[in-house]
Motif scaffolding. Structure first.
Motif, mmCIF file in Angstrom:
data_model
loop_
_atom_site.group_PDB
_atom_site.id
_atom_site.type_symbol
_atom_site.label_atom_id
_atom_site.label_comp_id
_atom_site.label_asym_id
_atom_site.label_seq_id
_atom_site.Cartn_x
_atom_site.Cartn_y
_atom_site.Cartn_z
ATOM 1 N N SER A 1 -74.349 0.979 -19.008
ATOM 2 C CA SER A 1 -73.291 -0.030 -19.038
ATOM 3 C C SER A 1 -72.870 -0.345 -17.613
ATOM 4 O O SER A 1 -73.283 0.309 -16.665
ATOM 5 C CB SER A 1 -72.091 0.478 -19.836
ATOM 6 O OG SER A 1 -71.467 1.530 -19.148
ATOM 7 N N GLY A 2 -72.027 -1.349 -17.489
ATOM 8 C CA GLY A 2 -71.499 -1.719 -16.190
ATOM 9 C C GLY A 2 -70.203 -0.992 -15.916
ATOM 10 O O GLY A 2 -69.858 -0.015 -16.580
ATOM 11 N N THR A 3 -69.480 -1.482 -14.922
ATOM 12 C CA THR A 3 -68.161 -0.946 -14.595
ATOM 13 C C THR A 3 -67.183 -2.106 -14.537
ATOM 14 O O THR A 3 -67.560 -3.259 -14.706
ATOM 15 C CB THR A 3 -68.166 -0.222 -13.233
ATOM 16 O OG1 THR A 3 -68.483 -1.171 -12.219
ATOM 17 C CG2 THR A 3 -69.149 0.907 -13.209
ATOM 18 N N ILE A 4 -65.928 -1.806 -14.263
ATOM 19 C CA ILE A 4 -64.949 -2.879 -14.139
ATOM 20 C C ILE A 4 -65.236 -3.741 -12.923
ATOM 21 O O ILE A 4 -64.811 -4.881 -12.865
ATOM 22 C CB ILE A 4 -63.509 -2.334 -14.092
ATOM 23 C CG1 ILE A 4 -63.285 -1.449 -12.875
ATOM 24 C CG2 ILE A 4 -63.165 -1.615 -15.375
ATOM 25 C CD1 ILE A 4 -61.827 -1.119 -12.612
ATOM 26 N N ASN A 5 -65.971 -3.208 -11.959
ATOM 27 C CA ASN A 5 -66.313 -3.971 -10.758
ATOM 28 C C ASN A 5 -67.400 -5.001 -11.024
ATOM 29 O O ASN A 5 -67.569 -5.922 -10.251
ATOM 30 C CB ASN A 5 -66.768 -3.033 -9.644
ATOM 31 C CG ASN A 5 -65.663 -2.123 -9.199
ATOM 32 O OD1 ASN A 5 -64.496 -2.420 -9.388
ATOM 33 N ND2 ASN A 5 -66.015 -1.006 -8.621
ATOM 34 N N SER A 6 -68.151 -4.836 -12.090
ATOM 35 C CA SER A 6 -69.227 -5.784 -12.403
ATOM 36 C C SER A 6 -68.807 -6.755 -13.497
ATOM 37 O O SER A 6 -69.639 -7.277 -14.209
ATOM 38 C CB SER A 6 -70.484 -5.028 -12.817
ATOM 39 O OG SER A 6 -70.239 -4.275 -13.984
ATOM 40 N N ASP A 7 -67.507 -6.998 -13.615
ATOM 41 C CA ASP A 7 -66.938 -7.949 -14.581
ATOM 42 C C ASP A 7 -67.312 -7.628 -16.014
ATOM 43 O O ASP A 7 -67.530 -8.508 -16.832
ATOM 44 C CB ASP A 7 -67.355 -9.388 -14.242
ATOM 45 C CG ASP A 7 -66.867 -9.813 -12.879
ATOM 46 O OD1 ASP A 7 -65.835 -9.284 -12.442
ATOM 47 O OD2 ASP A 7 -67.515 -10.665 -12.265
ATOM 48 N N ASP A 8 -67.403 -6.354 -16.338
ATOM 49 C CA ASP A 8 -67.733 -5.912 -17.685
ATOM 50 C C ASP A 8 -66.555 -5.104 -18.202
ATOM 51 O O ASP A 8 -66.386 -3.952 -17.842
ATOM 52 C CB ASP A 8 -69.013 -5.067 -17.663
ATOM 53 C CG ASP A 8 -69.415 -4.587 -19.033
ATOM 54 O OD1 ASP A 8 -68.948 -5.174 -20.024
ATOM 55 O OD2 ASP A 8 -70.187 -3.619 -19.110
ATOM 56 N N PHE A 9 -65.721 -5.717 -19.038
ATOM 57 C CA PHE A 9 -64.535 -5.040 -19.549
ATOM 58 C C PHE A 9 -64.758 -4.571 -20.972
ATOM 59 O O PHE A 9 -64.093 -4.988 -21.896
ATOM 60 C CB PHE A 9 -63.305 -5.950 -19.469
ATOM 61 C CG PHE A 9 -62.767 -6.070 -18.086
ATOM 62 C CD1 PHE A 9 -62.051 -5.036 -17.514
ATOM 63 C CD2 PHE A 9 -62.984 -7.205 -17.337
ATOM 64 C CE1 PHE A 9 -61.548 -5.134 -16.234
ATOM 65 C CE2 PHE A 9 -62.495 -7.318 -16.067
ATOM 66 C CZ PHE A 9 -61.775 -6.276 -15.499
ATOM 67 N N SER A 10 -65.715 -3.669 -21.130
ATOM 68 C CA SER A 10 -65.958 -3.061 -22.437
ATOM 69 C C SER A 10 -65.446 -1.622 -22.405
ATOM 70 O O SER A 10 -65.062 -1.103 -21.349
ATOM 71 C CB SER A 10 -67.442 -3.093 -22.777
ATOM 72 O OG SER A 10 -68.169 -2.308 -21.861
ATOM 73 N N VAL A 11 -65.450 -0.981 -23.549
ATOM 74 C CA VAL A 11 -64.978 0.403 -23.628
ATOM 75 C C VAL A 11 -65.867 1.318 -22.792
ATOM 76 O O VAL A 11 -65.379 2.198 -22.081
ATOM 77 C CB VAL A 11 -64.920 0.868 -25.101
ATOM 78 C CG1 VAL A 11 -64.583 2.339 -25.196
ATOM 79 C CG2 VAL A 11 -63.920 0.044 -25.881
#
Length: 89
Positions: A53-63
């Motif tokens: 998964s990504g992180t909050i820095n990669s514009d991915d706001f998932s759980v």
């Protein structure tokens, strides 16, 4: 607008990580934001390939991205505690 959300979520994640690592009394709001954002970078570098998964820095706001960013912040605080005190709290 995304930058403000990034700052707020980074601050919350940094604050939660500092409560887990028992460094909350030593840190202020600005340091919590820094820990959250830098921890998200660290989590993206170390943990993101493991979780896929990504992180909050990669514009991915998932759980899963919030979990990776949070774990990165905890790892960052553990490293800082190890360097400053010689032990992980």
């Amino acid at each position: 607008m995304l930058f403000i959300i990034w700052i707020v979520v980074g601050g919350i994640l940094g604050w939660l990580a500092s409560m887990i690592m028992k460094t909350d009394a030593e840190q202020g709001m600005i340091l919590n934001v820094v820990v959250g954002i830098v921890g998200a970078f660290l989590g993206g570098w170390l943990l993101s390939p493991l979780f896929g998964s990504g992180t909050i820095n990669s514009d991915d706001f998932s759980v899963s991205s919030l979990l990776v960013s949070f774990l990165g912040a905890v790892i960052l605080l553990a490293i800082v505690n190890l360097l400053r005190r010689g032990r992980v709290r």
